[in-house]
Design a protein around this motif. Sequence first.
Motif, PDB file in Angstrom:
ATOM      1  N   HIS A 118      12.237  94.053  71.634  1.00  0.00           N
ATOM      2  CA  HIS A 118      12.000  94.986  72.720  1.00  0.00           C
ATOM      3  C   HIS A 118      13.328  95.359  73.400  1.00  0.00           C
ATOM      4  O   HIS A 118      14.379  94.815  73.059  1.00  0.00           O
ATOM      5  CB  HIS A 118      11.029  94.393  73.752  1.00  0.00           C
ATOM      6  N   ARG A 119      13.233  96.277  74.333  1.00  0.00           N
ATOM      7  CA  ARG A 119      14.384  96.679  75.125  1.00  0.00           C
ATOM      8  C   ARG A 119      14.032  96.613  76.610  1.00  0.00           C
ATOM      9  O   ARG A 119      12.888  96.845  76.995  1.00  0.00           O
ATOM     10  CB  ARG A 119      14.812  98.120  74.789  1.00  0.00           C
ATOM     11  N   LEU A 120      15.024  96.275  77.415  1.00  0.00           N
ATOM     12  CA  LEU A 120      14.900  96.363  78.860  1.00  0.00           C
ATOM     13  C   LEU A 120      15.721  97.557  79.329  1.00  0.00           C
ATOM     14  O   LEU A 120      16.845  97.767  78.859  1.00  0.00           O
ATOM     15  CB  LEU A 120      15.394  95.086  79.539  1.00  0.00           C
ATOM     16  N   ILE A 121      15.169  98.306  80.262  1.00  0.00           N
ATOM     17  CA  ILE A 121      15.785  99.547  80.714  1.00  0.00           C
ATOM     18  C   ILE A 121      15.845  99.572  82.239  1.00  0.00           C
ATOM     19  O   ILE A 121      14.904  99.121  82.908  1.00  0.00           O
ATOM     20  CB  ILE A 121      14.952 100.781  80.269  1.00  0.00           C
ATOM     21  N   VAL A 122      16.927 100.097  82.801  1.00  0.00           N
ATOM     22  CA  VAL A 122      16.932 100.493  84.207  1.00  0.00           C
ATOM     23  C   VAL A 122      17.452 101.920  84.298  1.00  0.00           C
ATOM     24  O   VAL A 122      18.290 102.341  83.492  1.00  0.00           O
ATOM     25  CB  VAL A 122      17.779  99.564  85.114  1.00  0.00           C
ATOM     26  N   TRP A 123      16.916 102.642  85.279  1.00  0.00           N
ATOM     27  CA  TRP A 123      17.348 104.014  85.525  1.00  0.00           C
ATOM     28  C   TRP A 123      17.924 104.102  86.933  1.00  0.00           C
ATOM     29  O   TRP A 123      17.402 103.476  87.868  1.00  0.00           O
ATOM     30  CB  TRP A 123      16.175 104.979  85.398  1.00  0.00           C
ATOM     31  N   ALA A 124      18.968 104.903  87.082  1.00  0.00           N
ATOM     32  CA  ALA A 124      19.619 105.056  88.383  1.00  0.00           C
ATOM     33  C   ALA A 124      20.056 106.506  88.563  1.00  0.00           C
ATOM     34  O   ALA A 124      20.182 107.262  87.593  1.00  0.00           O
ATOM     35  CB  ALA A 124      20.821 104.122  88.485  1.00  0.00           C
ATOM     36  N   HIS A 125      20.302 106.876  89.811  1.00  0.00           N
ATOM     37  CA  HIS A 125      20.818 108.219  90.103  1.00  0.00           C
ATOM     38  C   HIS A 125      22.208 108.100  90.722  1.00  0.00           C
ATOM     39  O   HIS A 125      22.547 107.069  91.324  1.00  0.00           O
ATOM     40  CB  HIS A 125      19.885 108.954  91.079  1.00  0.00           C
ATOM     41  N   LEU A 126      22.999 109.144  90.572  1.00  0.00           N
ATOM     42  CA  LEU A 126      24.328 109.158  91.171  1.00  0.00           C
ATOM     43  C   LEU A 126      24.183 109.311  92.679  1.00  0.00           C
ATOM     44  O   LEU A 126      23.703 110.332  93.171  1.00  0.00           O
ATOM     45  CB  LEU A 126      25.172 110.300  90.598  1.00  0.00           C
ATOM     46  N   ASP A 127      24.597 108.300  93.408  1.00  0.00           N
ATOM     47  CA  ASP A 127      24.432 108.267  94.860  1.00  0.00           C
ATOM     48  C   ASP A 127      25.642 108.842  95.589  1.00  0.00           C
ATOM     49  O   ASP A 127      25.497 109.533  96.594  1.00  0.00           O
ATOM     50  CB  ASP A 127      24.187 106.824  95.304  1.00  0.00           C
ATOM     51  N   SER A 128      26.851 108.555  95.084  1.00  0.00           N
ATOM     52  CA  SER A 128      28.055 109.055  95.744  1.00  0.00           C
ATOM     53  C   SER A 128      29.243 108.950  94.811  1.00  0.00           C
ATOM     54  O   SER A 128      29.232 108.195  93.836  1.00  0.00           O
ATOM     55  CB  SER A 128      28.339 108.261  97.029  1.00  0.00           C
ATOM     56  N   THR A 129      30.276 109.727  95.122  1.00  0.00           N
ATOM     57  CA  THR A 129      31.547 109.630  94.413  1.00  0.00           C
ATOM     58  C   THR A 129      32.660 109.698  95.446  1.00  0.00           C
ATOM     59  O   THR A 129      32.474 110.215  96.552  1.00  0.00           O
ATOM     60  CB  THR A 129      31.738 110.782  93.407  1.00  0.00           C
ATOM     61  N   GLN A 130      33.807 109.146  95.085  1.00  0.00           N
ATOM     62  CA  GLN A 130      34.976 109.225  95.957  1.00  0.00           C
ATOM     63  C   GLN A 130      36.229 109.022  95.128  1.00  0.00           C
ATOM     64  O   GLN A 130      36.201 108.321  94.110  1.00  0.00           O
ATOM     65  CB  GLN A 130      34.903 108.183  97.071  1.00  0.00           C
ATOM     66  N   PRO A 131      37.342 109.627  95.529  1.00  0.00           N
ATOM     67  CA  PRO A 131      38.597 109.436  94.788  1.00  0.00           C
ATOM     68  C   PRO A 131      39.038 107.978  94.815  1.00  0.00           C
ATOM     69  O   PRO A 131      38.824 107.269  95.807  1.00  0.00           O
ATOM     70  CB  PRO A 131      39.589 110.326  95.549  1.00  0.00           C
ATOM     71  N   VAL A 132      39.655 107.539  93.741  1.00  0.00           N
ATOM     72  CA  VAL A 132      40.122 106.158  93.653  1.00  0.00           C
ATOM     73  C   VAL A 132      41.138 105.843  94.742  1.00  0.00           C
ATOM     74  O   VAL A 132      41.167 104.721  95.274  1.00  0.00           O
ATOM     75  CB  VAL A 132      40.719 105.896  92.252  1.00  0.00           C
ATOM     76  N   ASP A 133      41.968 106.829  95.106  1.00  0.00           N
ATOM     77  CA  ASP A 133      43.038 106.544  96.067  1.00  0.00           C
ATOM     78  C   ASP A 133      42.526 106.364  97.499  1.00  0.00           C
ATOM     79  O   ASP A 133      43.313 106.071  98.406  1.00  0.00           O
ATOM     80  CB  ASP A 133      44.128 107.622  96.024  1.00  0.00           C
ATOM     81  N   THR A 134      41.206 106.500  97.703  1.00  0.00           N
ATOM     82  CA  THR A 134      40.646 106.216  99.037  1.00  0.00           C
ATOM     83  C   THR A 134      40.204 104.766  99.175  1.00  0.00           C
ATOM     84  O   THR A 134      39.722 104.361 100.233  1.00  0.00           O
ATOM     85  CB  THR A 134      39.448 107.137  99.326  1.00  0.00           C
ATOM     86  N   GLY A 135      40.359 103.994  98.113  1.00  0.00           N
ATOM     87  CA  GLY A 135      39.946 102.587  98.140  1.00  0.00           C
ATOM     88  C   GLY A 135      38.610 102.376  97.457  1.00  0.00           C
ATOM     89  O   GLY A 135      37.951 103.320  97.024  1.00  0.00           O
ATOM     90  N   GLU A 136      38.207 101.108  97.371  1.00  0.00           N
ATOM     91  CA  GLU A 136      36.950 100.777  96.689  1.00  0.00           C
ATOM     92  C   GLU A 136      35.760 101.300  97.469  1.00  0.00           C
ATOM     93  O   GLU A 136      35.774 101.351  98.703  1.00  0.00           O
ATOM     94  CB  GLU A 136      36.825  99.256  96.526  1.00  0.00           C
ATOM     95  N   PRO A 137      34.689 101.669  96.771  1.00  0.00           N
ATOM     96  CA  PRO A 137      33.463 102.086  97.466  1.00  0.00           C
ATOM     97  C   PRO A 137      32.819 100.906  98.195  1.00  0.00           C
ATOM     98  O   PRO A 137      33.079  99.747  97.887  1.00  0.00           O
ATOM     99  CB  PRO A 137      32.583 102.601  96.330  1.00  0.00           C
ATOM    100  N   ALA A 138      31.971 101.227  99.154  1.00  0.00           N
ATOM    101  CA  ALA A 138      31.345 100.199  99.975  1.00  0.00           C
ATOM    102  C   ALA A 138      30.593  99.169  99.145  1.00  0.00           C
ATOM    103  O   ALA A 138      30.551  97.988  99.486  1.00  0.00           O
ATOM    104  CB  ALA A 138      30.406 100.848 100.982  1.00  0.00           C
ATOM    105  N   ALA A 139      30.011  99.585  98.022  1.00  0.00           N
ATOM    106  CA  ALA A 139      29.208  98.670  97.202  1.00  0.00           C
ATOM    107  C   ALA A 139      30.040  97.533  96.622  1.00  0.00           C
ATOM    108  O   ALA A 139      29.490  96.487  96.263  1.00  0.00           O
ATOM    109  CB  ALA A 139      28.540  99.442  96.069  1.00  0.00           C
ATOM    110  N   LEU A 140      31.352  97.701  96.528  1.00  0.00           N
ATOM    111  CA  LEU A 140      32.207  96.661  95.950  1.00  0.00           C
ATOM    112  C   LEU A 140      32.918  95.824  97.006  1.00  0.00           C
ATOM    113  O   LEU A 140      33.680  94.907  96.661  1.00  0.00           O
ATOM    114  CB  LEU A 140      33.252  97.308  95.020  1.00  0.00           C
TER     115      LEU A 140
END
Length: 229
Positions: free
Chosen positions: A205-227
């Motif tokens: 069998h396979r396990l699947i997850v689906w997600a949507h793009l929530d936000s983007t930001q340039p790398v030079d602004t620092g890590e996103p809040a999730a990290l």
Amino acid sequence: MRVIVRTVSELCITVGTLIVLFVAYVLFWTGVRADGAMSDQIDQLHRQWSQGSVPKKDTPGEATASVNDPGPYHYGKAFAIMYIPRFGFTWNKPVLEGTGRDVLAKGLAHYQGTAQLGQEGNFSVAGHRRTYGDPFLDFPELRVGDAVVLTDGTTWFTYRIDKGPYKTVPTDVEVIDPVPRKSGYTRPGRYLTLTTCDPEWGHSHRLIVWAHLDSTQPVDTGEPAALRR
């Protein structure tokens, strides 16, 4: 009779030794090689990015930020790094183009023909649950709302899981459609699909997850809040 018993015993010992060696190879050596290969891929990406070798071609993006078009991906080549905080803040894996066995032995694999990172469509990625570094070992722990963060060296892409882990069969290829029918999505968008094998030591069998793009930001602004811890 004594000779027969001794011969059979020696054969059993030999077979048992070979089985132990094979299990050690599968459990240990493939993991050691895969961990080294994944680290090398990430190091190569960081070197490329530090030299400014990522093409920058702005395209219209979500309201949150513009999304860069990285150009075509090349089979077997790494183009992004994935982070999943649910798996620990030290977890990060390279994403390579193609889903061949040689590619999956070096990291996560992008399904050829699915959307590129951050673009409209379904950016779909596969990874081993066991062996070759066990990148998706904790896949069943993923939950709705969890972040999946990727970077291509210029932009951070934060996706949020909407559904899963969902169990299906390997022939259910619709899970990586541009608008996956069982995902709950009803219109085109910027989606992410992650897939892995189930059960842990099988592939029926396979396990699947689906997600949507929530936000983007340039790398030079620092890590996103999730990290951020």
